[in-house]
Design a protein around this motif. Sequence first.
Motif, short mmCIF file in Angstrom:
data_model
loop_
_atom_site.label_atom_id
_atom_site.label_comp_id
_atom_site.label_asym_id
_atom_site.label_seq_id
_atom_site.Cartn_x
_atom_site.Cartn_y
_atom_site.Cartn_z
N TYR A 20 0.82 -1.21 0.00
CA TYR A 20 0.00 0.00 0.00
C TYR A 20 0.86 1.26 0.00
CZ TYR A 20 -3.24 3.54 1.74
OH TYR A 20 -3.97 4.68 1.90
N HIS A 26 1.49 6.93 -3.68
CA HIS A 26 2.28 7.25 -2.49
C HIS A 26 3.63 7.82 -2.86
CE1 HIS A 26 -0.71 5.14 -0.03
NE2 HIS A 26 -0.19 5.85 0.95
N GLY A 232 -5.95 10.02 1.95
CA GLY A 232 -6.74 9.67 3.13
C GLY A 232 -8.21 9.52 2.82
N THR A 234 -11.81 8.26 1.43
CA THR A 234 -12.37 6.91 1.35
C THR A 234 -12.10 6.28 -0.01
OG1 THR A 234 -14.15 7.82 2.67
CG2 THR A 234 -14.48 5.61 1.77
N HIS A 244 -10.14 1.34 1.60
CA HIS A 244 -10.10 1.66 3.03
C HIS A 244 -11.09 2.79 3.29
CE1 HIS A 244 -7.83 5.35 2.28
NE2 HIS A 244 -7.03 4.67 1.50
N ASN A 246 -12.19 6.34 5.66
CA ASN A 246 -11.60 7.67 5.70
C ASN A 246 -10.38 7.66 6.63
OD1 ASN A 246 -11.03 10.38 6.40
ND2 ASN A 246 -13.01 10.93 5.54
N TRP A 247 -9.20 7.80 6.04
CA TRP A 247 -7.95 7.75 6.80
C TRP A 247 -7.29 9.11 6.92
CZ3 TRP A 247 -4.96 2.66 5.14
CH2 TRP A 247 -5.67 1.56 5.65
N HIS A 248 -8.12 10.16 6.84
CA HIS A 248 -7.54 11.51 6.94
C HIS A 248 -6.77 11.70 8.23
CE1 HIS A 248 -10.35 13.36 3.76
NE2 HIS A 248 -9.16 13.12 3.28
N GLN A 250 -5.05 9.61 10.06
CA GLN A 250 -3.72 9.03 10.05
C GLN A 250 -2.76 9.87 9.20
OE1 GLN A 250 -6.56 7.48 10.01
NE2 GLN A 250 -6.45 5.31 10.50
N TYR A 251 -3.25 10.27 8.01
CA TYR A 251 -2.37 11.02 7.13
C TYR A 251 -2.04 12.40 7.71
CZ TYR A 251 -2.33 7.62 3.41
OH TYR A 251 -2.11 6.49 2.68
#
Lengths: 294, 236
Positions: A20, A26, A232, A234, A244, A246-248, A250-251
Amino acid sequence: MFSYCTDPSTLDGLKWLSCYLTTGKHMSFYASFGTVLALLAITAPVALLFGFAGASAARARIAPIRWLGKSYTAIVRGVPDIAFFLFFVIALDQAFEWMRHKVKCPDWDHPIRQGSDFIVCDAAKLPLSSSAQWIHEAYGFSLAVLTFAIVFGAFAANVLFGAMQAVPRAQMETAEAYGMSHRQTFWRILVPQMWTYALPGLSNLWMILIKATPLLFLLGVEDVVYWARELGATKTAKFSDYPHGNWHMQYFFGLLVFYLAFTSLSERVFKRISARLSHGQATAAGEAQRKAAQ
Amino acid sequence: MKKLILTTTALAMTASFAMADTVRMGTEGAYAPWNFVNDAGEIDGFERELGDELCKRAELECTWVKNEWDSIIPNLVSSNYDTIIAGMSITPERDEVIDFTQAYTPADPSAYAAMSADVNLEGGVIAAQATTIQAGFVAAQGWTLVEFATPEETVAAVKNGEADAVLADKSFLDTMVGQDGLVMLERMEAIGGGVGMGLRESDPELRAKFDAAIQSMKDDGSLNTLIAKWEVSTQW
């Protein structure tokens, strides 16, 4: 990136994460850290130059130059950054193209402004519409540097102007008594001494500049905040191999660490510069250094 | 005679040089399934595939440019790119500033998504992306509107309770409902007039080329196939 990444849905744990974190997207994210650092490395000295010119102009003996310096700091400091980035940059871009148009296409017979459209001949376009994408990006980047330099230069001009006024008048009088000319007192007495007064203000500006880079995306330059927001967001299985939620959080936490590390490093550097500049100065900090050395 | 042939070839050559100019396609890259950034970091989606096909049919060379939605029209009119292909509905207000090709997807109603199916829209807070037809609609109803710069943020606002419902294109909400308890409401709003490609008003030639290409895709049914593949709207 790795050979086992062909079907990520079968992976889990660290293996999944390693795939990932090495997607093309990335990689662009990691590269954008370089973009931000490069922008800061170029913008800071240019803005300081603008500031120095502005401050010197603001205290010039010739009235029109003085007016120019004063109105530069007054006007630019009064306009919101976002307005500057939305409208000024487009106007700047159009001004460049207009000048090129006048030189390269003298026999063009259409009006340049058609309603809301801005049309110049193909040869005057900046960059040429046929040039590679990286040239477009480099051009956007330099526009960004120039705009940042103008905005932050105005603030720096005000800081430096104040610092120049803060140099004790007695120092200047002594120089004049030794028979130095106006120019000599400026370069030999005023400029070396003003930095110690300017440093706190300049370090503030630097901290603000570090955090102002998300404005870059308004110019089409993709900075770290843009990519963090994009990565981040969705992702559903239909449009991504790595779905994944919503990873806002973490980012943006990652960005928080980056910015805090960067500002604390800057803080330390400024402390060292400040100690150096106070050396032998007629200020409280300089006095303290003298006492400690005794 | 020979001279005539030579001149015609020369003319044809200069014409083809002019044609070979790259057309820059501006899009947002944050609005799946219409346009989004895929894992490799490239622009992907319905409009990517559509745009590439249109360029092929119109014999144009195209490159893709990402631009924030807020400044997507100002950057078009100042010629930073040549087209907008970003799920933009054709509206009279936008038509005053830029030109549109014919629509490539039909006018579809907009839908609401919320955390429960019995949410009261009139008294609630509605999220929408800034400067969209949906934001305009909510404002015109006199409801409480919260605007966000990106579509993702509008949905996040509903999930964290900042807004009671989000109004957006149904195809976009289709990709979002079902996660974290988000449901689609029954109620729809018939707003907007189909999605088209935006071009500068002073660029009628490019517009004619894309218009013809869209028409040819409508005629041979390939546009419907593409719409079905990406599930962006109803069929023509």
